[in-house]
Each structure stands twice: as C-alpha cells, then as structure tokens.
Motif scaffolding. Structure first.
Motif, PDB file in Angstrom:
ATOM      1  N   GLY A 338      21.102  75.825  37.171  1.00 36.72           N
ATOM      2  CA  GLY A 338      22.461  76.339  37.022  1.00 36.72           C
ATOM      3  C   GLY A 338      23.561  75.367  37.397  1.00 36.72           C
ATOM      4  O   GLY A 338      24.602  75.335  36.749  1.00 36.72           O
ATOM      5  N   PHE A 339      23.349  74.543  38.439  1.00 37.63           N
ATOM      6  CA  PHE A 339      24.407  73.660  38.915  1.00 37.63           C
ATOM      7  C   PHE A 339      24.558  72.407  38.063  1.00 37.63           C
ATOM      8  O   PHE A 339      25.511  71.661  38.240  1.00 37.63           O
ATOM      9  N   ALA A 340      23.622  72.177  37.170  1.00 37.05           N
ATOM     10  CA  ALA A 340      23.719  71.024  36.268  1.00 37.05           C
ATOM     11  C   ALA A 340      23.940  71.494  34.843  1.00 37.05           C
ATOM     12  O   ALA A 340      25.038  71.375  34.297  1.00 37.05           O
ATOM     13  N   MET A 341      22.919  72.079  34.239  1.00 39.46           N
ATOM     14  CA  MET A 341      23.001  72.461  32.831  1.00 39.46           C
ATOM     15  C   MET A 341      23.992  73.601  32.587  1.00 39.46           C
ATOM     16  O   MET A 341      24.904  73.472  31.773  1.00 39.46           O
ATOM     17  N   PHE A 342      23.858  74.708  33.302  1.00 38.22           N
ATOM     18  CA  PHE A 342      24.733  75.856  33.012  1.00 38.22           C
ATOM     19  C   PHE A 342      26.187  75.549  33.354  1.00 38.22           C
ATOM     20  O   PHE A 342      27.107  76.062  32.715  1.00 38.22           O
ATOM     21  N   HIS A 343      26.391  74.701  34.351  1.00 39.66           N
ATOM     22  CA  HIS A 343      27.761  74.342  34.730  1.00 39.66           C
ATOM     23  C   HIS A 343      28.511  73.694  33.568  1.00 39.66           C
ATOM     24  O   HIS A 343      29.728  73.874  33.436  1.00 39.66           O
ATOM     25  N   ILE A 344      27.809  72.946  32.718  1.00 41.59           N
ATOM     26  CA  ILE A 344      28.458  72.320  31.570  1.00 41.59           C
ATOM     27  C   ILE A 344      28.984  73.377  30.617  1.00 41.59           C
ATOM     28  O   ILE A 344      30.091  73.257  30.070  1.00 41.59           O
ATOM     29  N   TYR A 345      28.227  74.439  30.418  1.00 38.16           N
ATOM     30  CA  TYR A 345      28.692  75.528  29.542  1.00 38.16           C
ATOM     31  C   TYR A 345      29.880  76.255  30.153  1.00 38.16           C
ATOM     32  O   TYR A 345      30.780  76.708  29.440  1.00 38.16           O
ATOM     33  N   VAL A 346      29.905  76.373  31.475  1.00 40.66           N
ATOM     34  CA  VAL A 346      31.063  76.984  32.137  1.00 40.66           C
ATOM     35  C   VAL A 346      32.296  76.107  31.942  1.00 40.66           C
ATOM     36  O   VAL A 346      33.391  76.605  31.635  1.00 40.66           O
ATOM     37  N   CYS A 347      32.151  74.798  32.110  1.00 34.00           N
ATOM     38  CA  CYS A 347      33.281  73.886  31.904  1.00 34.00           C
ATOM     39  C   CYS A 347      33.777  73.960  30.462  1.00 34.00           C
ATOM     40  O   CYS A 347      34.989  73.947  30.205  1.00 34.00           O
ATOM     41  N   ALA A 348      32.846  74.030  29.516  1.00 29.93           N
ATOM     42  CA  ALA A 348      33.233  74.129  28.108  1.00 29.93           C
ATOM     43  C   ALA A 348      33.972  75.433  27.841  1.00 29.93           C
ATOM     44  O   ALA A 348      35.014  75.440  27.169  1.00 29.93           O
ATOM     45  N   ALA A 349      33.467  76.538  28.352  1.00 30.31           N
ATOM     46  CA  ALA A 349      34.129  77.828  28.156  1.00 30.31           C
ATOM     47  C   ALA A 349      35.522  77.824  28.770  1.00 30.31           C
ATOM     48  O   ALA A 349      36.470  78.402  28.218  1.00 30.31           O
ATOM     49  N   MET A 350      35.664  77.152  29.895  1.00 30.27           N
ATOM     50  CA  MET A 350      36.963  77.062  30.563  1.00 30.27           C
ATOM     51  C   MET A 350      37.951  76.270  29.707  1.00 30.27           C
ATOM     52  O   MET A 350      39.115  76.675  29.547  1.00 30.27           O
ATOM     53  N   LEU A 351      37.498  75.151  29.149  1.00 26.95           N
ATOM     54  CA  LEU A 351      38.370  74.335  28.312  1.00 26.95           C
ATOM     55  C   LEU A 351      38.731  75.075  27.018  1.00 26.95           C
ATOM     56  O   LEU A 351      39.898  75.078  26.598  1.00 26.95           O
ATOM     57  N   LEU A 352      37.759  75.737  26.398  1.00 24.32           N
ATOM     58  CA  LEU A 352      38.000  76.458  25.145  1.00 24.32           C
ATOM     59  C   LEU A 352      38.938  77.642  25.344  1.00 24.32           C
ATOM     60  O   LEU A 352      39.647  78.037  24.418  1.00 24.32           O
ATOM     61  N   LYS A 353      38.962  78.181  26.533  1.00 27.09           N
ATOM     62  CA  LYS A 353      39.846  79.311  26.843  1.00 27.09           C
ATOM     63  C   LYS A 353      41.312  78.950  26.609  1.00 27.09           C
ATOM     64  O   LYS A 353      42.116  79.785  26.212  1.00 27.09           O
ATOM     65  N   TRP A 354      41.646  77.670  26.852  1.00 28.16           N
ATOM     66  CA  TRP A 354      43.037  77.218  26.732  1.00 28.16           C
ATOM     67  C   TRP A 354      43.252  76.364  25.482  1.00 28.16           C
ATOM     68  O   TRP A 354      44.200  75.579  25.425  1.00 28.16           O
ATOM     69  N   SER A 355      42.388  76.535  24.503  1.00 26.06           N
ATOM     70  CA  SER A 355      42.467  75.690  23.309  1.00 26.06           C
ATOM     71  C   SER A 355      43.838  75.737  22.651  1.00 26.06           C
ATOM     72  O   SER A 355      44.424  74.702  22.321  1.00 26.06           O
ATOM     73  N   ALA A 356      44.375  76.931  22.448  1.00 25.42           N
ATOM     74  CA  ALA A 356      45.652  77.064  21.740  1.00 25.42           C
ATOM     75  C   ALA A 356      46.774  76.350  22.488  1.00 25.42           C
ATOM     76  O   ALA A 356      47.586  75.635  21.876  1.00 25.42           O
ATOM     77  N   GLN A 357      46.827  76.540  23.821  1.00 29.75           N
ATOM     78  CA  GLN A 357      47.878  75.874  24.600  1.00 29.75           C
ATOM     79  C   GLN A 357      47.725  74.360  24.557  1.00 29.75           C
ATOM     80  O   GLN A 357      48.708  73.627  24.388  1.00 29.75           O
ATOM     81  N   LEU A 358      46.504  73.893  24.716  1.00 31.41           N
ATOM     82  CA  LEU A 358      46.270  72.447  24.769  1.00 31.41           C
ATOM     83  C   LEU A 358      46.613  71.768  23.452  1.00 31.41           C
ATOM     84  O   LEU A 358      47.128  70.648  23.433  1.00 31.41           O
ATOM     85  N   ARG A 359      46.361  72.443  22.335  1.00 30.12           N
ATOM     86  CA  ARG A 359      46.633  71.840  21.027  1.00 30.12           C
ATOM     87  C   ARG A 359      48.131  71.711  20.752  1.00 30.12           C
ATOM     88  O   ARG A 359      48.539  71.006  19.826  1.00 30.12           O
ATOM     89  N   ALA A 360      48.944  72.379  21.571  1.00 28.57           N
ATOM     90  CA  ALA A 360      50.396  72.286  21.415  1.00 28.57           C
ATOM     91  C   ALA A 360      51.021  71.300  22.397  1.00 28.57           C
ATOM     92  O   ALA A 360      52.248  71.156  22.447  1.00 28.57           O
ATOM     93  N   MET A 361      50.193  70.589  23.173  1.00 32.56           N
ATOM     94  CA  MET A 361      50.691  69.699  24.219  1.00 32.56           C
ATOM     95  C   MET A 361      50.484  68.236  23.850  1.00 32.56           C
ATOM     96  O   MET A 361      49.591  67.904  23.064  1.00 32.56           O
ATOM     97  N   ASP A 362      51.308  67.373  24.480  1.00 30.71           N
ATOM     98  CA  ASP A 362      51.094  65.934  24.350  1.00 30.71           C
ATOM     99  C   ASP A 362      50.235  65.446  25.513  1.00 30.71           C
ATOM    100  O   ASP A 362      49.798  66.248  26.360  1.00 30.71           O
ATOM    101  N   PHE A 363      50.003  64.137  25.594  1.00 30.77           N
ATOM    102  CA  PHE A 363      49.094  63.571  26.588  1.00 30.77           C
ATOM    103  C   PHE A 363      49.486  63.962  28.008  1.00 30.77           C
ATOM    104  O   PHE A 363      48.652  64.467  28.785  1.00 30.77           O
ATOM    105  N   GLN A 364      50.730  63.742  28.361  1.00 31.38           N
ATOM    106  CA  GLN A 364      51.156  64.010  29.735  1.00 31.38           C
ATOM    107  C   GLN A 364      51.025  65.488  30.076  1.00 31.38           C
ATOM    108  O   GLN A 364      50.565  65.852  31.167  1.00 31.38           O
ATOM    109  N   GLN A 365      51.424  66.354  29.169  1.00 36.77           N
ATOM    110  CA  GLN A 365      51.319  67.789  29.414  1.00 36.77           C
ATOM    111  C   GLN A 365      49.864  68.229  29.555  1.00 36.77           C
ATOM    112  O   GLN A 365      49.536  69.058  30.410  1.00 36.77           O
ATOM    113  N   ILE A 366      48.997  67.663  28.720  1.00 31.63           N
ATOM    114  CA  ILE A 366      47.566  68.006  28.794  1.00 31.63           C
ATOM    115  C   ILE A 366      46.988  67.614  30.142  1.00 31.63           C
ATOM    116  O   ILE A 366      46.274  68.399  30.793  1.00 31.63           O
TER     117      ILE A 366
END
Length: 407
Positions: A338-366
């Motif tokens: 869980g602390f290695a493999m499953f954690h990667i899926y948690v990080c991915a789910a966390m990043l995908l959660k904010w996909s819409a906001q991130l796609r509207a940002m520039d480098f500094q804002q991201i």
C-alpha cells in the motif's frame, strides 16, 4: 483528446462490479465503495500551546508489560451495538487472527479504539496468534530499550554529531501545528527513534521526511494509552501517561516505522531510486487517464518531479491533516504494498481531481497550487472518496499492458 470525465462522476455512479477486459476477471471494489457511506467523525486537529523543555534521557530500565490497550478487555460483556465495531470485536477476539478478514475490515476505516492493535497486526509487528503476542511485545520492547540505553549511556557527545544535529533540527519542525509533537517528552522519543533507525540502517541513514512518517504511529499509540481521550492528547496533556507507557509507545513506534520503511527503503537510499521510479509511474498513469492534463503540464514546463517528489517522499504528510493521513493509512495497511504501489494511485487520483483547475493555470499558478493543494480541510468523507477513486484506477490500470501503451 478530451480529458476523461470518469472522475467527475459521483460516488453513487461507481459500479459495484467492474469487468476488466485485459484480465477477463471480475473485480469487486465493494469495500472501497462502502467507505463512502460510512459517516465517521474525523479526529480533531490539535491546537497550539506553549510548552517547556526537558533534558534528553533514555527510556527507563523497566518496559511495561503487554499494554496493547486491547479494546476487547475494555468492552462490556455485551457485543458492541455498532456493526463495524462488532466485526472488529469478533475478528480481534479470535485465537488466531484471520489476516484477510482484518484487511477487508480495515480498508474502509478502523474504529479509533481498535486502531493501535490492528495497525500492529497488519504491519506484522505483532503475531496473529494471540498466545504469542505478549511474549513478542515484551521481547521487542526490551530489545529496543536495551539498544537505546547502551547508545545514550555515554551522553550525546558519543553520538554521530552530524546525524544527531540534523535530527534535532528536524524534530521541532515535525507537525509544528500539533501540541503533541511539540511536547518535550514526545520530541525526545522522536529523536531517539530516528537516531536508532538511522544507526541500524547505514545504507540509507536518516533522510528528511522520515520524521514525518513516524508521527502517525506515535499519535495512534499515544491515543491508545490515553484510552481514547483525544481531547487530552490534542492538548498535549500527557501527565496521565507514565514513563513505562511512554517507553512502550516509543518502542512500538520504532518497530512499526522499521516495518514501514522496509517496504519502501529504496525511497531513502542514495539518489532515492524508489521515488524516481514512482514518479515515472505516476506520470505514465496520469498520461493514460487524462492526456489533456498531462499535455498541458508539459506545455507549461511542469515536471512531475517538481511536485510529486514530496508527495511520495512524505506520503502526502505535508498536504493532508494528520487525522486524514491516519484514516488513509488504515487503507494502505490493508492494501498489498500500500505505501508504494497503492500510494501512486492515490497521488494520481488527487491530481486528476483538480484537472479542470490545473488546465486553466500557467506554470507559476500550477506550482503554487500543487505545493499547497486545498486538501488540509478535507473531511473523512473526502479522503474516503479519494481512496475509492484510487482503487478504481488500480482495478483498471494495474498490471494492464494494453492500457499502459499508447496505440
């Protein structure tokens, strides 16, 4: 290619069964989905309070006997009324623990009064056979206590000065908003545990971030010694915990941290190759699930290592509240690797959660957003939704060669 809308669906949409085409097997994430319906109250977050300091001293000669704070002995003769509590009560009361059953129960969260012993069993620190538990605990606590007393017998001048100084610098910075970890007794425990682990693992030694990984164990085991009085614990009112109990917490935390790091030690050896590999896996996974987001990050010059290194190095300890991390670790301990493999899926789910906001940002804002994501105020239900989404990603993409290669 349009961004996937899968993760914008509500928990109610999530199917109870997924037929995974690449394996031809039915995978049932019922345990993940049931976690969304459980209404648990998150542990209260500590508030600050000034404290005095005390001198460094090794643990006392006497380590307390078995003080797991077993919820079974504390319960009334009647079975717990809550179904979840009753299931844990029955599972932990067996002469030999059914590990698969305990993992299944723990995936959706462990009740506070059962958490300490359940974590120790899932970590492999305590044996599954109840008749062996007391002897194992006493032996492991004595082994740690003897080592600490021998190491600190000649005072701090006999220690590795560079290592000891770095630990002393990092410990006060550990969970600075929590009175528990600003308590001098607790800080001395952290210092000894970290020094002991580094001395016993010279290939990796102490690396910043390991101090963060220690805090959930210390908090959970202290909570057990406080008999569930989290209000006193969050005030750092530890007067009711005597030296023998504190020595037990320290030893148990050391061995539990050692068990955790044994599974991810490549994260902390020279050049930290384990983290580098996990960052590559995270980038690959996000690209497959949401190519539009991945392309936007690339076009803005955002490298995954710039934000994901800390997410993996500290297991999101800097991004989430301690109460959220503890709930997340219930699931991590129930997951294979869980602390290695499953954690990667948690990080991915966390990043995908904010996909819409991130796609509207520039480098500094991201970069500003990902370095301080809006997750500190998450409730237990938010964490459980994240874990469920991570589980769905795992079901769809883990060991799936046809998904992991572009056409």
């Amino acid at each position: 290619m349009e961004s996937s809308g899968f993760w914008r669906r509500t928990p109610a949409f999530t199917p109870s069964k997924i037929h995974v085409e690449y394996s031809g097997q039915d995978i049932t994430p019922d345990t993940a989905i049931r976690g969304l319906s459980s209404q648990r109250t998150p542990s209260p977050e500590p508030t600050s309070r000034p404290l005095t300091t005390t001198s460094q001293s090794p643990p006392s000669d006497h380590l307390s006997p078995l003080s797991i704070q077993s919820p079974l002995s504390a319960q009334s003769p009647h079975k717990p009324a809550d179904p979840t509590h009753e299931k844990f009560h029955m599972a932990l009361g067996a002469a030999t623990i059914d590990l698969a059953l305990l993992q299944k129960l723990s995936w959706t969260g462990i009740p506070r009064e059962y958490r300490a012993i359940t974590w120790q069993l899932l970590m492999g620190y305590l044996p599954l056979a109840s008749t062996r538990r007391a002897g194992t605990l006493q032996r492991k606590r004595k082994e740690y206590g003897d080592w600490v007393r021998q190491t600190f017998a000649r005072g701090e001048d006999a220690l590795d000065r560079v290592l000891w100084r770095q630990i002393q610098v990092d410990v006060p910075r550990t969970s600075p908003g929590s009175p528990v970890f600003q308590n001098p007794r607790v800080q001395r425990c952290l210092e000894r545990i970290l020094y002991a682990w580094a001395a016993r693992h010279p290939a990796s030694g102490y690396v910043q971030g390991i101090n963060d990984l220690l805090t959930p164990f210390v908090y959970v085991f202290l909570e057990a010694e406080c008999n569930g009085d989290t209000a006193a614990l969050d005030r750092a009112d530890l007067d009711a915990i005597d030296d023998a109990q504190m020595d037990g917490v320290e030893a148990d935390s050391f061995w539990s941290l050692s068990k955790l790091l044994d599974g991810i030690q490549d994260n902390y050896t020279h050049a930290q190759p384990g983290i580098q590999r996990q960052i590559v896996k995270l980038k690959d996974l996000v690209t497959r699930v949401d190519h539009t987001l991945a392309a936007h990050l690339q076009s803005e010059g955002v490298e995954f290592v710039q934000f994901a290194f800390r997410w993996i190095n500290c297991l999101l300890m800097r991004e989430l509240r301690l109460a959220s991390i503890i709930r997340m670790w219930d699931t991590y301990l129930a997951e294979p690797n869980g602390f290695a493999m499953f954690h990667i899926y948690v990080c991915a789910a966390m990043l995908l959660k904010w996909s819409a906001q991130l796609r509207a940002m520039d480098f500094q804002q991201i970069m500003l957003f990902l370095q301080q994501p809006p997750a500190l105020q998450w409730a237990t239900e938010d964490v459980e939704l994240l874990l469920s989404e991570a589980y769905m990603l795992k079901c769809l993409y883990h060991d799936a060669p046809r998904h992991l290669h572009k056409n």
